[in-house]
Design a protein around this motif. Structure first.
Motif, mmCIF file in Angstrom:
data_model
loop_
_atom_site.group_PDB
_atom_site.id
_atom_site.type_symbol
_atom_site.label_atom_id
_atom_site.label_comp_id
_atom_site.label_asym_id
_atom_site.label_seq_id
_atom_site.Cartn_x
_atom_site.Cartn_y
_atom_site.Cartn_z
ATOM 1 N N ALA A 1 -2.706 9.998 0.008
ATOM 2 C CA ALA A 1 -2.308 10.116 1.414
ATOM 3 C C ALA A 1 -3.235 9.143 2.277
ATOM 4 O O ALA A 1 -2.543 8.348 3.278
ATOM 5 C CB ALA A 1 -2.995 11.367 2.112
ATOM 6 N N GLY A 2 -4.442 8.818 1.762
ATOM 7 C CA GLY A 2 -5.175 7.767 2.436
ATOM 8 C C GLY A 2 -4.581 6.402 2.330
ATOM 9 O O GLY A 2 -4.714 5.612 3.417
ATOM 10 N N LEU B 1 0.646 -1.308 0.082
ATOM 11 C CA LEU B 1 0.068 0.032 0.124
ATOM 12 C C LEU B 1 0.971 1.222 0.013
ATOM 13 O O LEU B 1 0.442 2.364 -0.702
ATOM 14 C CB LEU B 1 -0.886 -0.056 1.146
ATOM 15 N N GLY B 2 2.088 1.348 0.610
ATOM 16 C CA GLY B 2 2.924 2.309 0.738
ATOM 17 C C GLY B 2 3.449 2.712 -0.703
ATOM 18 O O GLY B 2 3.497 3.809 -1.045
ATOM 19 N N VAL B 3 3.936 1.752 -1.454
ATOM 20 C CA VAL B 3 4.427 1.980 -2.706
ATOM 21 C C VAL B 3 3.289 2.496 -3.708
ATOM 22 O O VAL B 3 3.845 3.237 -4.245
ATOM 23 C CB VAL B 3 5.042 0.515 -3.369
ATOM 24 N N ILE B 4 2.089 1.979 -3.470
ATOM 25 C CA ILE B 4 1.054 2.427 -4.376
ATOM 26 C C ILE B 4 0.774 3.963 -4.131
ATOM 27 O O ILE B 4 0.499 4.811 -4.933
ATOM 28 C CB ILE B 4 -0.230 1.671 -4.037
ATOM 29 N N GLY B 5 0.749 4.253 -2.563
ATOM 30 C CA GLY B 5 0.479 5.722 -2.442
ATOM 31 C C GLY B 5 1.685 6.688 -2.773
ATOM 32 O O GLY B 5 1.344 7.657 -3.286
ATOM 33 N N ILE B 6 2.889 6.003 -2.684
ATOM 34 C CA ILE B 6 3.909 6.938 -3.212
ATOM 35 C C ILE B 6 3.757 7.179 -4.458
ATOM 36 O O ILE B 6 4.127 8.319 -4.968
ATOM 37 C CB ILE B 6 5.392 6.378 -2.720
ATOM 38 N N TYR B 7 3.361 6.093 -5.404
ATOM 39 C CA TYR B 7 3.629 6.246 -6.846
ATOM 40 C C TYR B 7 2.656 7.244 -7.216
ATOM 41 O O TYR B 7 2.557 8.112 -8.016
ATOM 42 C CB TYR B 7 3.163 4.838 -7.411
ATOM 43 N N LEU B 8 1.107 7.168 -6.533
ATOM 44 C CA LEU B 8 0.181 8.166 -6.817
ATOM 45 C C LEU B 8 0.297 9.583 -6.516
ATOM 46 O O LEU B 8 0.032 10.443 -7.176
ATOM 47 C CB LEU B 8 -1.165 7.794 -5.859
#
Length: 312
Positions: free
Chosen positions: A281-282, A133-140
């Motif tokens: 952020a979410g 989830l962290g990797v996805i959030g950083i990418y977005l």
């Protein structure tokens, strides 16, 4: 010191790194708009360090340390302050304060991976979900056209990530290193060493220095707040927590920091908060939650348990 007193100190210390540090992004952004970044950070940390030693003198606290402790405080000062913070201040010239705080909210992910690589600590299943989830959030977060189209924004984002590695490694180093037993004295030495290293960096980069008398009132106020609250109070709390609780728990300040930074940046600097940033952020903070919990998040009960073990 009793268990209840320790618990109170831990709660106050976490409040400092949660709330005060969340506001430092705004204060640094205001100051760096007018001052060279390494000069700004150097003045902040050297002044804070000198004030700490003056307070130690008044309180009759010994600032004597061993050669090994001095070397370790210099290393910590470099990892946390000279590089870990100084370069972030530099990056704020190119990215919004709220964006920087959101990117840095991935710090627990970095700490977890460093603990895996350097200490061989096994990653729990829920933490693996958190990493994804962290990797996805950083990418977005970093893939937004509104952000990457800004001049030097990509360079700023990359340098902030490198700073996160420096800060993460510093957290692991400090949690095990031989440092002054008094957290206030420890902070003072780190501030002085980090500030002097930033002074050297400022000279090498040819920054132009100016007197505080010619700064705008906004910059003067920001510097005072950065020195007293952001450096002396919050950083002392940070060093204290690294010895009392685990580095992963200290990194949970990233739950609150970006929210405060986003709101303050939007309110005072009219920084844009995009829908994609909110979604990122979410997802990112949910990932951080999974990284820092096994079954449920009962933060302060864990702290109390940890403190009880330390006191026994």
């Amino acid at each position: 010191m009793g268990k209840s007193s320790n618990t109170t100190l831990v709660v106050l210390a976490f409040f400092s790194i949660y709330v005060i540090w969340g506001s430092t992004y705004l204060l640094n952004k205001i100051a760096v708009a007018e001052l060279p970044p390494f000069m700004l950070a150097s003045i902040r940390f050297i002044t804070a360090g000198v004030l700490i030693f003056c307070i130690c003198k008044v309180m009759k606290l010994s600032i004597a340390i061993t050669k090994k402790q001095l070397i370790n405080t210099i290393i910590a000062g470099f990892l946390f302050l000279a590089f870990g913070n100084g370069v972030v201040v530099w990056a704020l010239k190119y990215v919004d304060s709220g964006f920087a705080a959101l990117e840095i909210s991935a710090q627990p992910l970095v700490v977890l991976l460093l603990m895996l690589i350097l200490q061989g600590k096994k990653i729990q299943p829920m933490s693996i979900v958190g990493v994804i989830l962290g990797v996805i959030g950083i990418y977005l977060l970093v893939s937004q056209k509104e952000i990457v189209s800004q001049e030097n924004s990509i360079l700023g984002m990359v340098m902030i990530f490198v700073c996160m590695i420096s800060w993460g490694y510093g957290s692991l180093f400090v949690s095990k290193a031989d440092l002054p037993s008094n957290y206030f004295v420890n902070t003072g030495y780190q501030m002085i060493s980090g500030g002097l290293l930033l002074l050297i960096a400022s000279m090498l980069f040819g920054e132009s220095w100016s007197s505080p008398a010619v700064w705008s009132s906004g910059v003067q106020i920001s510097m005072v707040l950065l020195i007293v609250f952001g450096s002396i109070i919050a950083f002392t709390s940070f060093n204290y927590l690294l010895k009392i609780v685990s580095p992963e728990k200290v990194a949970t300040s990233t739950y609150v920091n970006p929210i405060i930074a986003l709101v303050l940046g939007w309110y005072f600097l009219e920084e844009q908060i995009t829908l994609q940033s909110v979604i990122a952020a979410g997802i990112l903070l949910t990932g951080v939650y999974f990284i820092n919990t096994k079954k449920k998040m009962v933060i302060f009960s864990r702290f109390s348990s940890k403190i009880g073990q330390k006191s026994s």
